[in-house]
Motif scaffolding. Structure first.
Motif, PDB file in Angstrom:
ATOM      1  N   GLY A  35       4.932 -21.593  -5.486  1.00 47.65           N
ATOM      2  CA  GLY A  35       5.554 -20.564  -4.645  1.00 47.65           C
ATOM      3  C   GLY A  35       7.060 -20.622  -4.600  1.00 47.65           C
ATOM      4  O   GLY A  35       7.666 -20.388  -3.549  1.00 47.65           O
ATOM      5  N   ASN A  67       0.355 -23.977  -1.734  1.00 51.07           N
ATOM      6  CA  ASN A  67       0.878 -22.683  -2.170  1.00 51.07           C
ATOM      7  C   ASN A  67       1.666 -22.044  -1.027  1.00 51.07           C
ATOM      8  O   ASN A  67       1.156 -21.888   0.085  1.00 51.07           O
ATOM      9  CB  ASN A  67      -0.269 -21.764  -2.596  1.00 51.07           C
ATOM     10  CG  ASN A  67       0.243 -20.428  -3.115  1.00 51.07           C
ATOM     11  OD1 ASN A  67       1.252 -20.381  -3.818  1.00 51.07           O
ATOM     12  ND2 ASN A  67      -0.439 -19.343  -2.762  1.00 51.07           N
ATOM     13  N   ALA A  71       4.640 -15.404  -2.977  1.00 49.18           N
ATOM     14  CA  ALA A  71       4.984 -16.219  -4.137  1.00 49.18           C
ATOM     15  C   ALA A  71       6.323 -15.832  -4.760  1.00 49.18           C
ATOM     16  O   ALA A  71       6.924 -16.647  -5.469  1.00 49.18           O
ATOM     17  CB  ALA A  71       3.870 -16.120  -5.178  1.00 49.18           C
TER      18      ALA A  71
END
Length: 509
Positions: A35, A67, A71
């Motif tokens: 990310g 994560n 992103a």
């Protein structure tokens, strides 16, 4: 098992909600962070691992995937240490994940499990309520700063174990409360007193006008004439910050990391004085993750540039757009942020390279060509944006030896406040106007109407001094402030005449 914890990232002076998803599954032991994390977040892998072990929790020897969403947003800083730690504990079933969706977590963790303060808490707290967040869990050192925001439950914790205990039994913990006395504006007024100034009646008057109207100001005079001393007394006669202004300033200083040990709110108007060797990015802000520069840290306050002509010309040109618009925009390949920069510029400079041009005591040794090159460092458009250009002469021997007889800052501040109050009443229907210096052409036509005598004075000054349209507008703004100080509604010829006097550099060139 999968766990999701909410945190936030700073973009400019605003906050963006960030999801920290932690998945603990079979596979070779290790931690992967996805990310667009920066190096500080990448380092959190080892930091969090040691923290959990030293704090008495089990670290899962399995494959851990972290994560950070969204992103496509770059994340930075150690503020994700705490949400990553909480996510690992929840994904490994060491704590319940039932309440994780209701709270936002941020904070840096030490290796012993204690929580360390982070920057940018106030903007995150201000945005958390709009994100649908119930409460904010963060280091105790940041709790007072976050508690300024009304309607948000703030829980300050000293240690990671305190966060775990809170999640297991939230009813036992009370949110941090900010008393009315702490949130209301209080001015400490540590600024030097104007009463200490000997002589310099003309310069003192210019300071009062600058404070009353928010006008940019430059002092021109030989070394030792008191230019810097005068400038440093301007904050003492400015009106106090309102709560809204204080909140704006605090948000900027929070993002810049200047509030870690400063309590809740910035209560004094900023006074920033960068060295003449400062670069352009240090003034306007910058970096791969843009941070505010000196002009934004001066928002609602003073930016003092001592020895203005010693600054590089290209650096000074960076000031033109913020002086006109009140904000600065920093663009990167995938990111553009805007920082507020509504400041009052105060500068000082010598009249020539040797410093004694026009001095009555010491003779100037500079040639006309040298003086011309000296002033060429300051562009015309930049000088047009400085409302008050004031010549400061050296004190006479009898003035140096006498006791100060000028007014104290408290008396001048009272007149400044009254003038600002008159302007506030006039600007009631204008949401973006706070002082006369911010008026635009349409406002000048409405509130700076000239009679025949005033118009003739201004036209003569434009012809004689070669003033631009912008410079003439600045004269009208200063005249409006002079009228406010005199408690007069209409501009009179004497107001315009005094405003024209504050164009020293135009007369020198």
């Amino acid at each position: 098992m999968l766990a999701r914890v909410w945190s936030a990232s700073i973009v400019g002076i605003d906050a963006v909600k960030v999801g920290v998803e932690v998945d603990v599954s079979g596979g070779l032991p290790g931690i992967v962070v996805l990310g667009l994390p920066d190096s500080a977040i990448q380092e959190s892998r080892e930091r969090v691992k040691a923290t959990l072990k030293n704090a008495g929790f089990a670290f899962p020897m399995r494959k851990i995937v972290i994560n950070l969403t969204p992103a496509d947003l770059r994340k930075e800083g150690p503020c994700f240490d705490l949400p990553i730690s909480v996510g690992i504990l929840a994904a490994s079933e060491q704590i319940s994940a039932d309440l994780l969706g209701d709270y936002l977590f941020l904070g840096e963790v030490s290796l012993d499990g204690s929580l360390r303060a982070v920057a940018g808490v106030l903007p995150i707290a201000a945005a958390a309520e709009k994100m649908g967040i119930t409460g904010l869990v963060l280091p105790a050192d940041n709790a007072q700063e976050a508690a300024v925001v009304q309607g948000l439950a703030v829980y300050g914790c000293q240690h990671l174990s305190d966060v775990v205990n809170f999640l297991n039994n939230p009813g036992r913990y009370k949110p941090v409360q900010m008393s009315d006395n702490e949130t209301l504006h209080v001015t400490s007024l540590h600024s030097p007193d104007l009463q200490d100034v000997k002589g310099q009646t003309h310069a003192r008057r210019a300071l009062e006008i600058a404070a009353a109207g928010g006008h940019n100001l430059i002092f021109v005079g030989p070394p030792g004439s008191g230019k810097t001393m005068l400038a440093r007394r301007l904050p003492g006669i400015l009106p106090p910050l309102s709560f809204a202004e204080s909140l704006e300033v605090t948000r900027i200083h929070s993002v810049a990391g200047l509030l870690k040990n400063r309590g809740s709110l910035v209560r004094d108007r900023p006074f920033r004085s960068p060295h003449h060797s400062a670069s352009g990015p240090s003034l306007v802000g910058g970096g791969s993750f843009p941070r505010p520069g000196e002009i934004s840290l001066s928002h609602n306050g003073i930016l003092f540039l001592d020895e203005l002509t010693e600054f590089k010309r290209d650096v000074l040109e960076f000031l033109r757009q913020p002086l006109e618009d009140g904000y600065v925009t920093i663009s990167r390949t995938k990111l553009s942020v805007m920082f507020p920069a509504q400041f009052t510029l105060v500068a000082s400079t010598n009249p020539c390279p040797c410093g004694y041009y026009g001095d009555t005591i010491q003779q100037c040794t500079c040639s006309p060509r040298q003086r011309e090159q000296y002033w060429a460092k300051l562009s015309g458009p930049l000088m047009d944006r400085i409302d008050l250009q004031v010549a400061v002469n050296r004190l006479k021997p009898e003035e140096i030896t006498q006791q100060p007889t000028g007014e104290a800052s408290t008396s001048v501040r009272q007149r400044v406040q009254e003038a600002r109050d008159r302007a506030s009443i006039r600007f009631q229907a204008e949401a973006n106007l706070r002082c006369n210096a911010q008026m635009q052409s349409s406002h000048l036509q409405k509130w700076c109407k000239l009679d025949d005598g005033s118009r003739n004075l201004l036209e003569a000054a434009i012809r004689k001094l070669g003033l631009s349209a912008r410079a003439s507008d600045r004269i009208l703004k200063v005249a409006r402030t002079i009228a406010d100080l005199a408690a007069e509604e209409k501009l009179q010829p004497n107001h315009v005449a005094e405003a024209i006097q504050y164009r020293t550099i135009d007369r020198m060139q």
